[in-house]
Write a protein that holds these residues in place. Structure first.
Motif, PDB file in Angstrom:
ATOM      1  N   ALA A  78      10.924   7.777   5.153  1.00  0.00           N
ATOM      2  CA  ALA A  78      12.049   8.325   4.137  1.00  0.00           C
ATOM      3  C   ALA A  78      12.221   7.055   3.326  1.00  0.00           C
ATOM      4  O   ALA A  78      12.783   7.143   2.009  1.00  0.00           O
ATOM      5  N   GLU A  79      12.322   5.889   3.855  1.00  0.00           N
ATOM      6  CA  GLU A  79      13.015   4.698   3.257  1.00  0.00           C
ATOM      7  C   GLU A  79      11.854   3.757   2.835  1.00  0.00           C
ATOM      8  O   GLU A  79      12.019   2.906   1.982  1.00  0.00           O
ATOM      9  N   ILE A  80      10.874   3.858   3.508  1.00  0.00           N
ATOM     10  CA  ILE A  80       9.565   2.804   3.024  1.00  0.00           C
ATOM     11  C   ILE A  80       8.298   3.588   2.455  1.00  0.00           C
ATOM     12  O   ILE A  80       7.807   3.038   1.620  1.00  0.00           O
ATOM     13  N   ASP A  81       8.079   4.534   2.700  1.00  0.00           N
ATOM     14  CA  ASP A  81       6.967   5.431   2.178  1.00  0.00           C
ATOM     15  C   ASP A  81       7.164   6.127   1.187  1.00  0.00           C
ATOM     16  O   ASP A  81       7.111   7.377   0.812  1.00  0.00           O
ATOM     17  N   THR A  82       7.636   5.523   0.047  1.00  0.00           N
ATOM     18  CA  THR A  82       8.181   5.704  -1.350  1.00  0.00           C
ATOM     19  C   THR A  82       6.960   5.965  -2.361  1.00  0.00           C
ATOM     20  O   THR A  82       6.040   5.270  -2.166  1.00  0.00           O
ATOM     21  N   SER A  83       7.159   6.492  -3.381  1.00  0.00           N
ATOM     22  CA  SER A  83       6.048   6.780  -4.345  1.00  0.00           C
ATOM     23  C   SER A  83       6.804   6.959  -5.878  1.00  0.00           C
ATOM     24  O   SER A  83       7.930   7.288  -5.591  1.00  0.00           O
ATOM     25  N   TYR A  84       5.871   7.237  -6.819  1.00  0.00           N
ATOM     26  CA  TYR A  84       6.440   7.364  -8.115  1.00  0.00           C
ATOM     27  C   TYR A  84       5.154   8.061  -8.893  1.00  0.00           C
ATOM     28  O   TYR A  84       4.092   8.029  -8.428  1.00  0.00           O
ATOM     29  N   LYS A  85       5.595   8.656  -9.976  1.00  0.00           N
ATOM     30  CA  LYS A  85       4.407   9.313 -10.729  1.00  0.00           C
ATOM     31  C   LYS A  85       4.088   8.460 -11.867  1.00  0.00           C
ATOM     32  O   LYS A  85       4.953   7.737 -12.609  1.00  0.00           O
ATOM     33  N   ASP A  86       2.688   8.170 -12.247  1.00  0.00           N
ATOM     34  CA  ASP A  86       2.296   7.460 -13.279  1.00  0.00           C
ATOM     35  C   ASP A  86       2.222   8.516 -14.538  1.00  0.00           C
ATOM     36  O   ASP A  86       2.804   9.512 -14.577  1.00  0.00           O
ATOM     37  N   GLU A  87       1.771   7.685 -15.632  1.00  0.00           N
ATOM     38  CA  GLU A  87       1.901   8.533 -16.889  1.00  0.00           C
ATOM     39  C   GLU A  87       1.042   9.672 -16.736  1.00  0.00           C
ATOM     40  O   GLU A  87       0.972  10.620 -17.916  1.00  0.00           O
ATOM     41  N   ASP A  88       0.098   9.628 -15.855  1.00  0.00           N
ATOM     42  CA  ASP A  88      -0.855  11.071 -16.000  1.00  0.00           C
ATOM     43  C   ASP A  88      -0.497  11.858 -15.038  1.00  0.00           C
ATOM     44  O   ASP A  88      -0.949  13.059 -14.589  1.00  0.00           O
ATOM     45  N   GLY A  89       0.845  11.750 -14.322  1.00  0.00           N
ATOM     46  CA  GLY A  89       1.187  12.664 -13.500  1.00  0.00           C
ATOM     47  C   GLY A  89       0.862  12.434 -12.131  1.00  0.00           C
ATOM     48  O   GLY A  89       0.979  13.384 -11.260  1.00  0.00           O
ATOM     49  N   TRP A 146       1.877   5.418  -4.535  1.00  0.00           N
ATOM     50  CA  TRP A 146       2.287   4.997  -3.342  1.00  0.00           C
ATOM     51  C   TRP A 146       2.800   3.578  -3.485  1.00  0.00           C
ATOM     52  O   TRP A 146       2.150   2.732  -3.671  1.00  0.00           O
ATOM     53  N   ASN A 147       4.159   3.231  -3.031  1.00  0.00           N
ATOM     54  CA  ASN A 147       4.574   1.747  -3.313  1.00  0.00           C
ATOM     55  C   ASN A 147       4.110   1.040  -2.234  1.00  0.00           C
ATOM     56  O   ASN A 147       3.941  -0.213  -2.660  1.00  0.00           O
ATOM     57  N   ASN A 148       3.502   1.520  -1.092  1.00  0.00           N
ATOM     58  CA  ASN A 148       3.346   0.845   0.020  1.00  0.00           C
ATOM     59  C   ASN A 148       1.912   1.570   0.377  1.00  0.00           C
ATOM     60  O   ASN A 148       2.196   2.379   1.599  1.00  0.00           O
TER      61      ASN A 148
END
Length: 763
Positions: A713-724, A728-730
């Motif tokens: 929940a607190e470390i295995d975070t992510s985001y979407k790039d411009e291609d969708g 993963w941050n880590n």
């Protein structure tokens, strides 16, 4: 000429260039949907780095338009194929390909497109080198025209969904109404208004073409109130074997009737012989299903209730006199003449409706009272006098209970009924003799859930069996034929975990000034309704929920938290005996790791083996197995114990994890007694890999004691790039976590599950 490396790169630049000139308010998210390259006003766009075969790309677009039609979405009039590196576009008109658009395609739209013969394009725009061409392309992309399509059985459900979304208060007659009966509302499909630009009027005189989809064409609220009546043809045919067993039980010299009080359009009866149909008495409460059933089966069956339509038969979309849960229906003279005849054998043959009447749709529409109208019926009120608990709150159970109560009178009467097994297994609604039955996959009953549905033949004789076996059958998606999955045992459940295993002792020096937490493991916000008193004591370890017998919403009914759960339904774990409570948590995770349809709704939780289990725990026989349960609990994702400081100023530490960075935990100390085999060592090693990776991240807090869920929940975070795409941050943490999940599943099913069944935690 342009020189894009990827199609996505060129597509984004194209939209960035042209969108502001067409409609500045639109974003890429507004345009990109439905797995195509974009729908912009009345245009379907398809991008290629280089177009090598216009006809193949055109066919791909036709498939996209076919998909839009099936979903009930408007079909753009223009097809625009864009050669990105050539900076040129080709315009086609979708109306020229309507016959192809109105076909159904299977598989990826971009595959197997060679050989399609298209007409010449209408325009070619050299937008990269010719300003007039660019202006004309912009003009084209501003057009908002659509190609009208014909309604058929492949697309009507999609258009019904779109209609009720556009007209939230509309009823079924507003969509498919015709002029063939006494009630002559002409619906949208026959006289388009909302969809006038998108569909041609449907010319079918009646709705027979949609007979196997009628349950899916109800308006949103009616779906919830009536439940589903549909039975897949392959399953209906198989259940005819049970019906014929029931017919064989008819005493010599007796007449017999086959009663189906919830027949829908009669698809359960499809395939019966003319002789068998001549014994059928059918009814359905939904008006348009009633009309189709009259047309399809009216001349073949003995009776339909009501036999003819009167001026007042239509009542707000329902059929007057056909509500099987009403006293009026039980006293219907057509049926009663057979019930009163001792020389007539009664056979009930039904797939009762299933309805969830507390769903969010009802509350959103402020019609929650309407959602429980069936609970006020005569049958349900009478059932509540004899049946206590949750069993009386299920629509299907009202049909089952009333069938035995009001219709079956003699030992040779029979009931062939579809329903999840819990009415017999856990709710003990039926105490009659089981003769034979099958298990079917609920997914094929116009639902999206893989779960077990039983169709059983019951004799109207009292039975004392507490187990039986069903032959399971799935349906081949390719051929539609039955696939046997073997024999599936069904065993009754008699006791709940809460009765046998919950620990309701008070803790030493217990106080009520602690905190309550939510399902996510963090302290519950002030605005939620709290149903339990917070407790705190040094000898309390956490709070466990493992309620109910079934596995509906398993993550809601299974939780392990560092403090009390705000809405209760569980108990506080004590340090002195917590190990013996962990099997409940383990068992509650069964369906997560065994998702086959044969398991859900057939396997349930029980406390029936408590005496044997408690004796073997006391003898030490289960010491190592309980430690295996502890190891599993420490690495199971649904263990939502977190380490944090509460609003009461106390530091809440996760003691059921293996992070010893800040000293031993209760779990790590007890796990020293676990004899490590290869499987255990692999899990421990992978946990160390995960924790080591977590410690390298900027999100890691060395003051905390981490479990798997808190890392997730607190470390295995992510985001979407411009291609969708997900980034993963880590990545090292995410990779280690994924590997651990695989090891946990394998370990659970090999080291934990067999003993759960042995001691009837699972049954």
């Amino acid at each position: 000429m342009a020189n894009y490396n990827t199609e996505r790169e060129g597509q984004i630049e194209f939209y960035q260039t042209f969108l502001p000139l067409i409609d500045p308010s639109l974003s890429l998210e507004d345009i990109l949907s439905d797995d195509n390259d974009g729908v912009l006003n009345g245009n379907l766009l398809e991008f290629k780095l280089r177009v090598s075969d216009l006809n193949a790309v055109l066919f791909q677009c036709v498939k996209y338009l076919s998909a839009l039609r099936i979903k009930g979405k408007p079909v753009p009039a223009n097809i625009v194929i864009i050669d990105l590196n050539g900076e040129q576009a080709y315009l086609y008109k979708s109306d020229d390909y309507l016959a192809d658009i109105e076909k159904v395609y299977v598989g990826g739209a971009s595959k197997s497109n060679a050989g399609f013969i298209g007409q010449p394009y209408h325009e070619k725009y050299m937008y990269g080198t010719n300003q007039l061409a660019a202006a004309n392309l912009i003009k084209c992309l501003k057009e908002k025209d659509f190609t009208r399509i014909h309604i058929d059985e492949n697309c009507i459900v999609g258009w019904a969904t779109a209609f009720y979304k556009a007209m939230p208060t509309a009823r079924k007659e507003d969509f498919i109404g015709d002029d063939t009966g006494k009630h002559k509302t002409i619906g949208e499909i026959r006289k388009p208004s909302i969809f006038a630009k998108y569909i041609y009027p449907y010319t079918g005189v009646s709705n027979v073409k949609f007979q196997y989809l009628m349950d899916k064409l109800n308006d949103t609220l009616q779906k919830k109130n009536l439940g589903a009546f549909y039975t897949p043809e392959a399953y209906a045919q198989k259940s005819h074997e049970l019906l014929r067993m029931a017919i064989e039980r008819v005493p010599a010299g007796n007449d017999y009737v086959i009663i189906d009080r919830c027949a829908g359009t009669g698809n359960l009866e499809k395939g019966l012989t003319d002789e068998e149909l001549s014994h059928c008495i059918l009814s359905t409460v939904e008006y348009y299903e009633y009309k189709v059933m009259q047309e399809v089966l009216g001349s073949k069956v003995r009776h339909i209730i009501p036999p003819v339509e009167a001026a007042d038969t239509f009542q707000a979309g329902l059929v007057k006199g056909a509500d099987a849960l009403s006293k009026e229906y039980i006293e219907n003279p057509i049926i009663k003449q057979y019930l009163d005849n001792p020389k007539c054998t009664i056979i009930l043959f039904e797939n009762p409706p299933y309805a969830e009447t507390t769903s969010i749709e009802w509350h959103k529409k402020q019609q929650s009272k309407k959602s429980t109208l069936w609970k006020q019926t005569y049958i349900v009120q009478e059932m509540k006098k004899q049946v206590k608990g949750a069993a009386s709150n299920e629509l299907g159970n009202a049909f089952i209970w009333s069938g035995f109560k009001y219709y079956l009178r003699q030992p040779t009467d029979s009931f062939v009924v579809y329903s999840p097994v819990k009415y017999w297994k856990a709710q003990h609604l039926v105490d009659r003799k089981f003769i034979c039955g099958f298990a079917f996959n609920r997914k094929w009953f116009h639902t999206t859930i893989d779960a077990c549905i039983m169709v059983a033949l019951w004799s109207n004789e009292y039975g004392d069996e507490d187990s039986f076996a069903l032959e399971g059958f799935d349906i081949s998606k390719e051929t539609g034929e039955l696939i046997s999955v073997g024999m599936l045992p069904v065993k009754q459940v008699f006791t709940l975990y809460s009765k046998e295993y919950y620990d309701n002792r008070s803790a030493t020096a217990e106080t009520d000034d602690g905190i309550l937490v939510s399902l996510n493991g963090l302290e519950a916000p002030d605005n939620v309704k709290k149903r339990i008193i917070p407790r705190y004591a040094n000898d309390l370890l956490g709070y466990m929920v493992a309620d109910g017998t079934g596995f509906d919403n398993p993550d809601t009914h299974s939780s392990l938290l560092v403090a009390g759960r705000y809405n209760g339904n569980g108990f506080y774990l004590h340090k002195d005996n917590y190990l013996s409570k962990l099997p409940m948590f383990c068992a509650s995770r069964y369906i997560t790791y065994n998702r086959e349809w044969t398991e859900r709704a057939r396997i349930m939780k029980s406390g029936d083996g408590a005496d044997r289990f408690n004796a073997d725990v006391a003898s030490g026989k289960l010491d190592q197995w309980l430690l295996k349960c502890l190891l599993f609990t420490c690495v199971e994702m649904q263990n939502h114990m977190r380490t944090f400081t509460g609003s009461d100023g106390r530091f809440y530490r996760n003691e059921l994890c293996m992070d010893t960075t800040n000293g031993e935990t209760v779990a790590s100390n007890d796990l020293k007694r676990l004899i490590h085999g290869d499987a255990e060592q692999r899990i421990i090693d992978q946990w160390e890999t995960l924790l080591t990776a977590a410690k390298q991240t900027k999100e890691y807090n060395p003051a905390l004691t981490y479990g798997v869920y808190q890392i997730f929940a607190e470390i295995d975070t992510s985001y979407k790039d411009e291609d969708g795409n997900t980034v993963w941050n880590n990545l090292e943490v995410h990779s280690a976590l994924q590997t651990l999940k695989t090891l946990v599943k394998d370990y659970y099913n090999t080291a934990i599950v067999p003993t759960l069944f042995e001691y009837e935690f699972l049954k």
